[in-house]
Each structure stands twice: as C-alpha cells, then as structure tokens.
Design an enzyme around this catalytic site. Structure first.
Site, PDB file in Angstrom:
ATOM      1  N   ARG A 231      30.487  -6.619  43.780  1.00 27.68           N
ATOM      2  CA  ARG A 231      31.827  -6.787  44.333  1.00 27.68           C
ATOM      3  C   ARG A 231      31.975  -5.893  45.553  1.00 27.68           C
ATOM      4  O   ARG A 231      31.423  -4.790  45.593  1.00 27.68           O
ATOM      5  CB  ARG A 231      32.896  -6.377  43.317  1.00 27.68           C
ATOM      6  CG  ARG A 231      33.216  -7.417  42.281  1.00 27.68           C
ATOM      7  CD  ARG A 231      33.986  -8.610  42.889  1.00 27.68           C
ATOM      8  NE  ARG A 231      34.319  -9.596  41.891  1.00 27.68           N
ATOM      9  CZ  ARG A 231      33.551 -10.645  41.566  1.00 27.68           C
ATOM     10  NH1 ARG A 231      32.398 -10.844  42.153  1.00 27.68           N
ATOM     11  NH2 ARG A 231      33.954 -11.525  40.669  1.00 27.68           N
ATOM     12  N   HIS A 279      29.859 -14.012  50.165  1.00 26.40           N
ATOM     13  CA  HIS A 279      30.102 -14.012  48.704  1.00 26.40           C
ATOM     14  C   HIS A 279      29.545 -15.313  48.098  1.00 26.40           C
ATOM     15  O   HIS A 279      30.261 -16.086  47.456  1.00 26.40           O
ATOM     16  CB  HIS A 279      31.597 -13.874  48.399  1.00 26.40           C
ATOM     17  CG  HIS A 279      31.869 -13.473  46.968  1.00 26.40           C
ATOM     18  ND1 HIS A 279      32.859 -12.587  46.615  1.00 26.40           N
ATOM     19  CD2 HIS A 279      31.275 -13.848  45.817  1.00 26.40           C
ATOM     20  CE1 HIS A 279      32.861 -12.431  45.297  1.00 26.40           C
ATOM     21  NE2 HIS A 279      31.912 -13.197  44.784  1.00 26.40           N
TER      22      HIS A 279
HETATM   23  P1  NDP Z   1      28.067  -7.878  32.655  1.00 25.56           P
HETATM   24  O1  NDP Z   1      29.453  -7.647  32.213  1.00 25.56           O
HETATM   25  O2  NDP Z   1      27.163  -8.724  31.797  1.00 25.56           O
HETATM   26  O3  NDP Z   1      27.306  -6.481  32.857  1.00 25.56           O
HETATM   27  C1  NDP Z   1      27.841  -5.425  33.564  1.00 25.56           C
HETATM   28  C2  NDP Z   1      26.816  -4.307  33.625  1.00 25.56           C
HETATM   29  O4  NDP Z   1      27.377  -3.226  34.395  1.00 25.56           O
HETATM   30  C3  NDP Z   1      26.479  -3.732  32.248  1.00 25.56           C
HETATM   31  O5  NDP Z   1      25.130  -3.359  32.188  1.00 25.56           O
HETATM   32  C4  NDP Z   1      27.353  -2.487  32.183  1.00 25.56           C
HETATM   33  O6  NDP Z   1      26.870  -1.462  31.339  1.00 25.56           O
HETATM   34  C5  NDP Z   1      27.313  -2.026  33.625  1.00 25.56           C
HETATM   35  N1  NDP Z   1      28.462  -1.165  33.913  1.00 25.56           N
HETATM   36  C6  NDP Z   1      29.767  -1.452  33.873  1.00 25.56           C
HETATM   37  N2  NDP Z   1      30.514  -0.379  34.154  1.00 25.56           N
HETATM   38  C7  NDP Z   1      29.653   0.635  34.366  1.00 25.56           C
HETATM   39  C8  NDP Z   1      29.806   1.992  34.682  1.00 25.56           C
HETATM   40  N3  NDP Z   1      31.006   2.562  34.822  1.00 25.56           N
HETATM   41  N4  NDP Z   1      28.684   2.735  34.815  1.00 25.56           N
HETATM   42  C9  NDP Z   1      27.452   2.198  34.647  1.00 25.56           C
HETATM   43  N5  NDP Z   1      27.243   0.904  34.356  1.00 25.56           N
HETATM   44  C10 NDP Z   1      28.332   0.129  34.216  1.00 25.56           C
HETATM   45  O7  NDP Z   1      28.147  -8.470  34.112  1.00 25.56           O
HETATM   46  P2  NDP Z   1      27.261  -9.609  34.797  1.00 25.56           P
HETATM   47  O8  NDP Z   1      25.849  -9.162  34.815  1.00 25.56           O
HETATM   48  O9  NDP Z   1      27.563 -10.928  34.221  1.00 25.56           O
HETATM   49  O10 NDP Z   1      27.886  -9.596  36.278  1.00 25.56           O
HETATM   50  C11 NDP Z   1      27.936  -8.425  37.052  1.00 25.56           C
HETATM   51  C12 NDP Z   1      28.873  -8.615  38.227  1.00 25.56           C
HETATM   52  O11 NDP Z   1      28.289  -9.437  39.216  1.00 25.56           O
HETATM   53  C13 NDP Z   1      30.189  -9.338  37.923  1.00 25.56           C
HETATM   54  O12 NDP Z   1      31.119  -8.480  37.299  1.00 25.56           O
HETATM   55  C14 NDP Z   1      30.634  -9.774  39.295  1.00 25.56           C
HETATM   56  O13 NDP Z   1      31.443  -8.786  39.879  1.00 25.56           O
HETATM   57  C15 NDP Z   1      29.332  -9.924  40.065  1.00 25.56           C
HETATM   58  N6  NDP Z   1      29.044 -11.302  40.435  1.00 25.56           N
HETATM   59  C16 NDP Z   1      28.924 -11.608  41.776  1.00 25.56           C
HETATM   60  C17 NDP Z   1      28.620 -12.881  42.169  1.00 25.56           C
HETATM   61  C18 NDP Z   1      28.403 -13.212  43.602  1.00 25.56           C
HETATM   62  O14 NDP Z   1      28.293 -14.399  43.941  1.00 25.56           O
HETATM   63  N7  NDP Z   1      28.301 -12.244  44.485  1.00 25.56           N
HETATM   64  C19 NDP Z   1      28.437 -13.960  41.186  1.00 25.56           C
HETATM   65  C20 NDP Z   1      28.555 -13.534  39.825  1.00 25.56           C
HETATM   66  C21 NDP Z   1      28.861 -12.247  39.477  1.00 25.56           C
HETATM   67  P3  NDP Z   1      26.664  -1.696  29.754  1.00 25.56           P
HETATM   68  O15 NDP Z   1      25.402  -2.515  29.640  1.00 25.56           O
HETATM   69  O16 NDP Z   1      26.529  -0.355  29.223  1.00 25.56           O
HETATM   70  O17 NDP Z   1      27.875  -2.446  29.281  1.00 25.56           O
HETATM   71  C1  OXD Z   2      31.676 -14.301  40.000  1.00 23.68           C
HETATM   72  C2  OXD Z   2      31.627 -14.514  41.451  1.00 23.68           C
HETATM   73  O1  OXD Z   2      32.223 -13.293  39.548  1.00 23.68           O
HETATM   74  O2  OXD Z   2      31.298 -15.639  41.878  1.00 23.68           O
HETATM   75  O3  OXD Z   2      31.143 -15.159  39.259  1.00 23.68           O
HETATM   76  O4  OXD Z   2      31.893 -13.594  42.206  1.00 23.68           O
END
Ligand code: NDP
Ligand code: OXD
Length: 316
Positions: A231, A279
């Site tokens: 993000r 994005h």
């Molecule tokens: P998940 O919810 O499956 O995983 C999030 C990961 O981040 C977990 O490993 C979590 O740790 C870690 N995390 C969260 N908070 C913290 C913190 N404070 N410190 C350290 N680690 C942290 O998310 P996804 O993998 O499904 O997606 C990740 C992000 O990708 C989405 O939230 C979105 O913002 C972004 N995204 C962007 C897209 C784009 O087109 N650019 C498309 C899709 C998604 P833990 O394992 O311990 O819970």
């Molecule tokens: C998502 C994105 O969060 O597209 O899936 O950013």
C-alpha cells in the site's frame, strides 16, 4: 442454527464501474447499488471497495462485509463500519498475479534492466558484472498469502529469501524474522526489499528513510532495491526519493503511492531510478472472485464458518 434465505447484497464501490461484479453477483442474489432509505433492513451482505463513509451504518441487518481486494484498509478507514465479519480476498488468481509481479520486478532489478535500457538509448556495448540469484537476498515484509507465495517462487529461482511478519512463522527455505526486534536484523540481511504488508496503524509510514538506511549495501551489488506492492501509505514517497538521490537506494519499483492516482506533478513519474505502475500488481478479477464470494455466502447460510475473516484488532 436457523438457515437463512438467500441474503440480499449491497454492491458499494467507488473509483471504478462495478458492472461485471453486478452481473455475476446477480446470477445468484438480488443486488442493489444503494440502500433504500436511511435504514435498509433488507440487506444481508455488502461487497465493497472504498465504500462511501457511513454507508454501512444504514444496514441494520448486515451479516458480513466482503472486500473486493486482499487489503481491507479501504473498509477500515471508515470508523463507523458495523461490527460484523469482514472477509478479505484470498484467491489463487490474485496470488498468481502478485507472484508474477514480484518475480518480474526482482528479476528486472537483479538483471540490471535499467542499466541496459540506458546503455541501449546511448548505443553503448558494455557488459557489466553478472551475478546469480543465490548471491542476492530478497527480504519480504509481510508473510501472508501473497508474501509466502512470492517467497516460494523466489526461493525456487535460487534467491536467498528472508521474511518478516508480526508473529513468529516458519517457512521451509526462508529465513524468518518477526516483530520489532526482528526488523533490523531482517533489513541488515536484505539486498532487495519487497513490501507486501497490509496498511494498519502499526504499519503506516514504516517504509521511511531510517528503514531504508538499514538495508544491506554490499560492495559490488550497486546498492539496495525497494519494491512496494503493498500500500502507498506504508511508504513516505519523499523519503524514497531522498534515498534514491543520495545512494541509500539504487533503484525502486513502486506499484503504490501515498496519493493515488499519483499526481501528475509528482517527481516519481520522471525519476530515472523508479519503475512505476498504477496499483496494478494484482488486480481483482470478478470472474475469479465473485464465485468465491457466492460460495462463502451460501456456506454461511448453511451454518458453516466464514473463511479469511479479518482480525479487526490487528486491522488486517
Ligand atoms: P495477509 O493478511 O495474508 O498477510 C499480511 C502479512 O503482513 C502477515 O504476514 C502479517 O503478519 C504481516 N503483518 C501485518 N502487520 C504487521 C506488522 N505490524 N509487523 C509485521 N508484519 C505484519 O495479506 P496478503 O498477503 O493477502 O496481502 C498483503 C497486502 O498486499 C494487502 O493487505 C494489500 O494491501 C496488498 N495488495 C496489493 C495489491 C496490489 O495490486 N498492489 C493487490 C493485493 C494486495 P502475521 O503473519 O504475523 O499475521
Ligand atoms: C487489493 C488491491 O488489496 O488490489 O487486493 O490493492
């Protein structure tokens, strides 16, 4: 548990036309685009992307909120969102898109594409030193469904992979770090940083100059690289520019920005060391995601638990 009738769906998005989402949801459910009046008791589910503030408070019988993306910050930004389960996207198709994006950007930096592009423009015939993947450590911030899949793909290409998460995790072939104490050791062992974190109060602005300074800059590699596909508000755009300009970073690939769409006046557009995409790392495809949502709604109505429910206290 009583069986519900087929619940009605509110489809609430801003920023794009939801026609295909509407068509596909309507095949099984009654779908509306606006609540009927200030309190509409006929809506059971909301399928949303950046819904308008206060909208969901108008739905007194809302049972669950389905995010159109993997990230849910666009929902949580509205503090009035009712206390019902929020479901994030976890889907093979979206994961595949993200894995492709991450592998593409890592390989592009690793194989020095920006250097060759510059050389080609100037008709320069020069072969710089070439390294293999196993000489490079890629560090992935966020080992969720996307981060883990990207880690696996990079590892199978031969990269050394580090991963950082909130809670402790184990992953075969990946050196894992977690929490505040694990962050600096993780960064110190990372040449190419890939950000796949969710945006939460704990992660906002985390990709700043101080963090980038901690990345490894080994002799001969030409500097550290940043790839952010999580993000935009995880990062400080100005700090990335400063880091690129003073050599803290060699190059960056940015798919997300503090303000989106990226303003035309942003220096990021023309920066020679930044590869920018709008994005678009992993687009939510309704053809793949709506069937998953419909299946979840039907399972819920049969009394089965919802999957991929957001932990509201953690914010993701
Ligand atoms: P998940 O919810 O499956 O995983 C999030 C990961 O981040 C977990 O490993 C979590 O740790 C870690 N995390 C969260 N908070 C913290 C913190 N404070 N410190 C350290 N680690 C942290 O998310 P996804 O993998 O499904 O997606 C990740 C992000 O990708 C989405 O939230 C979105 O913002 C972004 N995204 C962007 C897209 C784009 O087109 N650019 C498309 C899709 C998604 P833990 O394992 O311990 O819970
Ligand atoms: C998502 C994105 O969060 O597209 O899936 O950013």
């Amino acid at each position: 548990m009583p069986t519900l009738d087929k619940g009605r769906v509110l489809l609430a998005v801003t920023g794009f036309h939801p026609q295909r989402w509407h068509e596909l949801l309507s095949a099984e459910r009654e779908v509306v685009l606006e609540p009927n009046g200030p309190a509409d008791p006929t809506i059971d589910y909301a399928v949303v992307w950046k819904q308008k503030p206060n909208l969901l408070t108008k739905l007194p019988n809302l049972r669950a909120i389905f995010s159109i993306g993997a990230g849910v910050d666009h929902i949580m930004a509205d503090k009035t969102v009712p206390d019902v389960p929020i479901i994030k996207v976890v889907a093979e198709n979206l994961t595949q898109h993200m894995v492709e994006f991450v592998v593409w950007r890592v390989l592009d930096h690793h194989r020095q594409a920006m250097l060759y592009e510059g050389q080609q423009k100037k008709k320069i015939w020069h072969e710089p030193p070439q390294r293999t993947a196993n000489d490079i450590s890629v560090g992935i911030m966020g080992l969720g469904s996307l981060g883990r899949a990207a880690a696996q793909a990079l590892s199978s290409l031969g990269f050394r992979v580090n991963g950082w998460s909130r809670r402790e995790q184990q992953m075969l072939g990946v050196s894992t770090f977690n929490g505040d104490n694990g962050l600096v050791p993780f960064l110190n062992a990372t040449d190419i940083l890939v950000v796949l974190l969710p945006l939460t109060p704990a992660t906002q602005g985390i990709v700043n100059y101080g963090l980038l300074k901690q990345l490894r800059r080994r002799n001969g590699l030409g500097g550290a690289v940043l790839i952010n596909a999580g993000r935009g508000r995880l990062q400080k755009d100005a700090d990335i520019l400063r880091a690129l300009d003073d050599g803290t970073l060699k190059e960056a690939s940015l798919d997300v920005f503090e303000v989106e769409p990226l303003p035309k006046t942003s220096p990021i557009w023309n920066h020679p060391k930044i590869f920018a995409t709008p994005h678009a790392a992993a687009t939510s495809d309704p053809n793949h995601l709506v069937p998953i949502m419909l299946r979840q709604m039907s399972a819920f109505e049969r009394g089965e638990p919802l999957e991929n429910v957001v932990d509201r206290s953690a914010g993701y």
